[in-house]
Design a protein around this motif. Structure first.
Motif, mmCIF file in Angstrom:
data_model
loop_
_atom_site.group_PDB
_atom_site.id
_atom_site.type_symbol
_atom_site.label_atom_id
_atom_site.label_comp_id
_atom_site.label_asym_id
_atom_site.label_seq_id
_atom_site.Cartn_x
_atom_site.Cartn_y
_atom_site.Cartn_z
ATOM 1 N N SER A 25 0.786 -1.242 0.000
ATOM 2 C CA SER A 25 0.000 0.000 0.000
ATOM 3 C C SER A 25 0.821 1.297 0.000
ATOM 4 N N PHE A 28 1.144 2.586 -3.517
ATOM 5 C CA PHE A 28 -0.057 2.706 -4.359
ATOM 6 C C PHE A 28 -0.240 4.134 -4.870
ATOM 7 N N SER A 30 -3.478 6.491 -6.818
ATOM 8 C CA SER A 30 -4.923 6.537 -6.547
ATOM 9 C C SER A 30 -5.681 5.430 -7.283
ATOM 10 N N LEU A 33 -5.155 2.205 -5.227
ATOM 11 C CA LEU A 33 -5.848 2.372 -3.951
ATOM 12 C C LEU A 33 -7.364 2.219 -4.128
ATOM 13 N N LEU A 56 -4.647 1.200 4.197
ATOM 14 C CA LEU A 56 -5.259 1.852 3.032
ATOM 15 C C LEU A 56 -5.625 3.308 3.325
ATOM 16 N N THR A 59 -2.529 5.479 3.272
ATOM 17 C CA THR A 59 -2.127 5.781 1.893
ATOM 18 C C THR A 59 -2.988 6.898 1.314
ATOM 19 N N CYS A 74 -13.124 5.531 -3.565
ATOM 20 C CA CYS A 74 -12.576 5.479 -2.201
ATOM 21 C C CYS A 74 -13.622 5.928 -1.181
#
Length: 461
Positions: A25, A28, A30, A33, A56, A59, A74
């Protein structure tokens, strides 16, 4: 894998994927993620995986470059994780990114953002956020499909800041009516539930007629959640409180649902009890109320305090159930185990409701527990709760000579009498007047008399 139903229960697979995601992570972007957040959020047993969601969310807080699609995914995924709903830093970051990109979002991504952001309680007062999202949605309604419209209606209805946003609700209502023909049962129930929370739409006859016809044609295909949301939604829309064909159909479907043996969630039973209690011509519908009472008795031991108080308030309106010893004894026993967890509003609801049931009037354990809990919550109650407590306790002969209780209730009125709604004020005056040991309390009656002068002009005959 999250799109394949048979994979969602493969614990070994998901634990391996989660472990790799945690280690990878920090690197990552976007895109990675958003895919992980959205995918993992569909796996129920991973929603409590603390290390996964901490990694997560950390991040997300570090990223500076986002696309409209990625922030929407997200927001939607993170909002399903209870442990993250109070993470102020995460949601401040995501809401700021959403505001900056909202005009570039597609209808689907906008509706996903509305759905996720509306679940975060401390964002509901964020004017900048909701003004930006609502303005974009108003412009975009013509491009939305039925899923986007239902999702936006349900999400925006949770935001009190938008309850009088005429452009937004006018555009959504106008777009929803023609979309209902192709909308699945779940979407129709979502629309009923969402639009029923918006007072300025109650007078929109075309919208509610279209929703009622769509509901009638799809009721038998609805899930328990769809049925319960429809019942509760139409009970809020007063213009349909007497539409007998609709209510009779919802009653029959609810009876079938409760007697079918399928698994029905507590939330759905409570919603049906609350909704049907507002349909007055169904009060004398024995099969419906017997089915609701039986389901409530079975679920009472695992109910939350709020569910219990809502059921008590709704059932006590129905005279058909007044003498149902099994129902009321079960609710009373459940309240004894929950009374220490009750918020002031739930406690006041229970007191007011139980006091109207004759067979509970001599239940000393119940009234001792409720009155003891009242002492510790009086400092937190509002004027509506005070009225319910005074009105309720004044009906209980066992408590009319409880000096400590009535002194506490009288003292709590001094600070709230001036701000009471006329209806609540009358309940207090009526309740206190039944308590002989308060007749000589000049301070109490002087406070009520002074308050009456300002309240009188707003009273009904």
């Amino acid at each position: 894998f999250s799109k394949l139903k048979r994979s969602l229960t493969d614990q070994k697979l998901w634990e391996a994927l989660a472990e790799v995601a945690v280690s990878k992570s920090p690197s990552f972007d976007s895109h990675f993620l958003a895919n992980c957040v959205l995918g993992f959020s569909k796996v129920r047993f991973l929603l409590g995986d603390q290390s996964l969601w901490e990694a997560l969310s950390k991040t997300a807080g570090c990223l500076s470059t986002w696309s409209p699609q990625h922030v929407a995914n997200c927001v939607n995924g993170f909002s399903k994780v209870n442990a993250l709903r109070n993470d102020a830093a995460l949601w401040e970051k995501l809401s700021e990114v959403a505001v900056s990109l909202v005009e570039q979002m597609s209808p689907q991504h906008l509706s996903n953002s509305v759905n996720g952001l509306s679940k975060i309680w401390f964002l509901l007062e964020n004017e900048k956020l909701w003004e930006a999202v609502a303005n974009s949605a108003t412009i975009m309604t013509r491009q939305m499909n039925f899923i986007d419209l239902a999702t936006c209606g349900n999400g925006f209805s949770k935001v009190l800041l938008l309850s009088d946003h005429q452009d937004l609700w006018g555009a959504l209502a106008k777009a929803v009516v023609p979309a209902l023909e192709s909308m699945p049962p779940r979407g129709i129930a979502n629309c009923v539930s969402g639009f029923s929370k918006v007072g300025l739409l109650y007078s929109n006859g075309n919208l509610w007629y279209s929703l009622s016809e769509a509901t009638l044609s799809t009721l038998r295909q609805m899930s328990p959640r769809g049925i319960s949301e429809s019942v509760l939604g139409f009970s809020r829309a007063s213009c349909f409180a007497e539409y007998e064909v609709l209510w009779e159909s919802m009653a029959q479907c609810s009876i079938s649902m409760l007697q079918s043996g399928q698994e029905v969630d507590i939330v759905d039973v409570v919603s049906c009890v609350m909704g049907f209690s507002n349909a007055y011509f169904l009060q004398s519908h024995p099969p419906l109320w017997e089915a609701l009472a039986q389901a409530t008795v079975e679920m009472a031991p695992v109910m939350r305090p709020q569910d219990l108080s809502n059921c008590a308030r709704s059932f006590c309106r129905n005279r058909f159930l007044e003498d149902d010893e099994v129902l009321w004894t079960t609710l009373a026993e459940a309240s004894l185990s929950l009374v220490g967890q009750m918020e002031p509003h739930s406690l006041a609801n229970c007191v007011n409701s139980f006091s109207k049931i004759p067979l509970l009037s001599v239940n000393e354990d119940l009234w001792d527990a409720l009155s003891s809990a009242t002492h510790s919550t009086l400092s937190q109650v509002n004027s509506r709760d005070i009225a319910q407590l005074v009105g309720g306790y004044s009906r209980v002969i066992l408590l009319l000579d409880n000096v400590a209780l009535w002194r506490s209730l009288a003292n709590s009125v001094f600070s709230t009498a001036d701000e009471m709604h006329p209806k609540d004020f009358v309940v207090c005056v009526d309740g206190f007047s039944r308590v002989h040991l308060l007749w000589g309390n000049q301070r109490l009656w002087k406070a009520l008399a002074n308050a009456a002068i300002s309240v009188l002009e707003h009273m009904s005959p």
